[in-house]
Design an enzyme around this catalytic site. Structure first.
Site, PDB file in Angstrom:
ATOM      1  NE  ARG A  89       1.631 -27.344 -19.191  1.00 18.16           N
ATOM      2  CZ  ARG A  89       2.684 -28.003 -19.668  1.00 18.16           C
ATOM      3  NH1 ARG A  89       2.520 -29.189 -20.228  1.00 18.16           N
ATOM      4  NH2 ARG A  89       3.884 -27.490 -19.585  1.00 18.16           N
ATOM      5  CG  ASN A 143       3.550 -34.598 -13.349  1.00 19.53           C
ATOM      6  OD1 ASN A 143       4.375 -35.104 -12.607  1.00 19.53           O
ATOM      7  ND2 ASN A 143       3.775 -34.425 -14.650  1.00 19.53           N
ATOM      8  CB  CYS A 164       9.539 -38.395 -12.617  1.00 17.94           C
ATOM      9  SG  CYS A 164       9.928 -36.889 -13.531  1.00 17.94           S
ATOM     10  CG  ASP A 165      11.268 -38.800 -18.315  1.00 17.31           C
ATOM     11  OD1 ASP A 165      10.728 -37.929 -17.627  1.00 17.31           O
ATOM     12  OD2 ASP A 165      11.351 -38.721 -19.547  1.00 17.31           O
ATOM     13  CG  HIS A 197       9.359 -32.297 -11.431  1.00 18.61           C
ATOM     14  ND1 HIS A 197       8.219 -31.830 -12.052  1.00 18.61           N
ATOM     15  CD2 HIS A 197       9.725 -33.416 -12.124  1.00 18.61           C
ATOM     16  CE1 HIS A 197       7.912 -32.621 -13.068  1.00 18.61           C
ATOM     17  NE2 HIS A 197       8.809 -33.595 -13.128  1.00 18.61           N
ATOM     18  CE1 TYR A 246       9.358 -29.576 -14.599  1.00 21.22           C
ATOM     19  CE2 TYR A 246      10.899 -31.387 -14.887  1.00 21.22           C
ATOM     20  CZ  TYR A 246       9.736 -30.741 -15.247  1.00 21.22           C
ATOM     21  OH  TYR A 246       8.950 -31.240 -16.260  1.00 21.22           O
TER      22      TYR A 246
END
Length: 456
Positions: A89, A143, A164-165, A197, A246
């Site tokens: 990441r 993801n 996705c929450d 997102h 997002y």
């Protein structure tokens, strides 16, 4: 029921176990199998689960580093894997930042890089499921969730559902701010369309009357919810809807890029440092659950920190946890015969074959086989996307643009086309040029040499 979690050493796994031990999901699962390639992480999470203050109704827990063993006899699979770990990441974020671009985990160049690593591993999981447990459902958290889910549909068909929450959290916060909280698992009167997102709440009419216009006009009510503070009333009134959080990275790109660049370290670097010390400590701690929960709360407080530049705090309900795992378990309960649920999920735009010339779609303007994020009705037969209004011009244009980027990325993995990867980076609206697309891919190939194996 036997539930297997791929990525069983993941930081958020205790949230799933906690939900299975108490409340509406207690007793839903008899056996929980944690599968991971990292034995240390597995052992640490097993210690946390063993120390959790839960009653005797919790499922038995098994751990395994053997995928075939973990899948055998499984009824349901949750997948939340991160190839390259948190160190990966860091590179996802830093490569674009070094070029003056947004450096974020799932949005922009970082999301494409993440997908190029996660899709191959998820395709391997899907093929193993087809062999070892062909009737099992895959609930995908990995993801970028929508893109990964779309890559898996050709293998698993309707038996893969992305979750996705973020979207569901937006709807619940808006309903509370409007004074009409929604019953969990019910989305009557809710209009939401988008990609993972990248979505917008455009209608909130639980009792038939749309409450959204009044909410957008109420400064105090907007200030009580995360998205209201994030985007500001002026922007929201212009949009006429509530965007997923997002979208901050699209609507406030210069500010977001500047804020991320000015932080002492990126979000990925912060999480990597935390987890590097946390996992060994969990194995030594006398109360590993307390240590884990303290780290979890600290991590939640840092979520989207670049958007809170004036000392704002996250909502206490968000800090308490209980987001994505409740969405996943609600879907699982409905799939296994526990009653119908309405949830915002990532599924193909049309529940029928896109081959027909008049296939009905949930989001007009997007292909029938494109995975979209919309309200769905979940039953034992799967997740049925519910029809939404046709998105307005600016919203549909952005969705179409990002969907093309997603499909180029999937093509690069499935067909082994480096050119498709370059085009995906170049076409993204947060990148916007072929030279930058080339530089990004070269940077990621240097950070992840295994990517070159995709090109044959």
């Amino acid at each position: 029921m036997r539930l297997m979690i791929a990525g069983g050493g993941g930081f958020r796994v205790p949230l799933v176990y906690r939900a299975l031990c108490e409340g509406p999901f207690a007793g839903l699962v008899d056996e929980l199998v944690l599968y991971d390639v990292d034995e240390v992480r597995l052992a640490a999470i097993e210690a946390v689960l063993g120390d959790m203050p839960a009653d005797a109704s919790g499922p038995t827990v098994m751990v395994s580093t053997d995928l075939r063993e973990a899948l055998t006899g499984t009824d349901m699979v949750f997948a939340a894997i991160r190839p390259g770990g948190t160190a990966g990441r860091i590179a996802d974020e830093q490569v674009p930042l070094s070029l003056g671009l947004l450096g974020q985990e799932t949005t922009g160049a970082g999301g494409i890089s993440y997908a190029l690593r996660s899709i191959p591993r998820m395709l391997e999981l899907a093929e193993a499921m087809r062999e070892r447990c062909p009737e099992a459902w895959l609930i995908n958290f990995t993801n970028p969730a929508g893109m990964v889910t779309e890559a898996l549909v050709p293998v698993l068909g309707k038996r893969v559902i992305g979750i996705c929450d973020s979207a569901g959290g937006l709807v619940q916060r808006a309903a509370r701010a409007a004074g009409a909280p929604l019953t969990e698992g019910m989305l009557d009167g809710v209009g939401y369309y988008g990609l993972n997102h990248l979505g917008w709440l455009y209608r909130l009419a639980p009792a038939g009357r749309d409450l959204l216009p009044a909410l957008l006009s109420d400064h105090g009510a907007l200030e009580s919810m995360e998205e209201g503070r994030l985007f500001g009333q002026h922007t929201l009134l212009q949009l006429g809807c509530l965007p997923n959080e997002y979208l901050y990275y699209y609507y406030q790109t210069p500010q977001a890029t500047k804020a991320i660049g000015e932080q002492r370290e990126t979000r990925g670097a912060s999480i990597h440092g935390q987890q590097q010390s946390l996992y060994p400590s969990l194995l030594q701690a006398s109360h590993p659950y307390r240590l884990w929960d303290s780290a979890r709360r600290s991590r939640e407080e840092g979520y989207l920190a670049e958007a809170r530049t004036h000392g704002e705090q996250r909502d206490e309900t968000d800090l308490a946890g209980g987001g994505y795992e409740r969405v996943a378990l609600s879907a699982m309960r409905a799939l296994s015969g526990g009653g119908t649920a309405q949830l915002i999920l990532n599924v193909p735009n049309s529940p029928v074959s896109p081959a027909g010339p008049a296939a009905q779609v949930a989001v007009p303007g997007l292909p029938a086989d494109a995975v979209v994020e919309v309200p769905c009705e979940v039953t034992t037969d799967g997740a049925l996307p519910l029809a939404q209004d046709r998105p307005g011009g600016q919203f549909l244009t952005l969705m179409q643009h990002i969907k093309e980027v997603e499909r180029l990325t999937i093509r690069a993995v499935v067909s082994g086309g480096r050119e498709a990867a370059v085009q995906a980076f170049a076409a993204h609206p947060l990148v916007g040029s072929r030279p930058l697309g080339e530089e990004l891919l070269e940077g990621y190939e240097a950070a992840f040499p295994e990517l070159t194996q995709l090109w044959g």
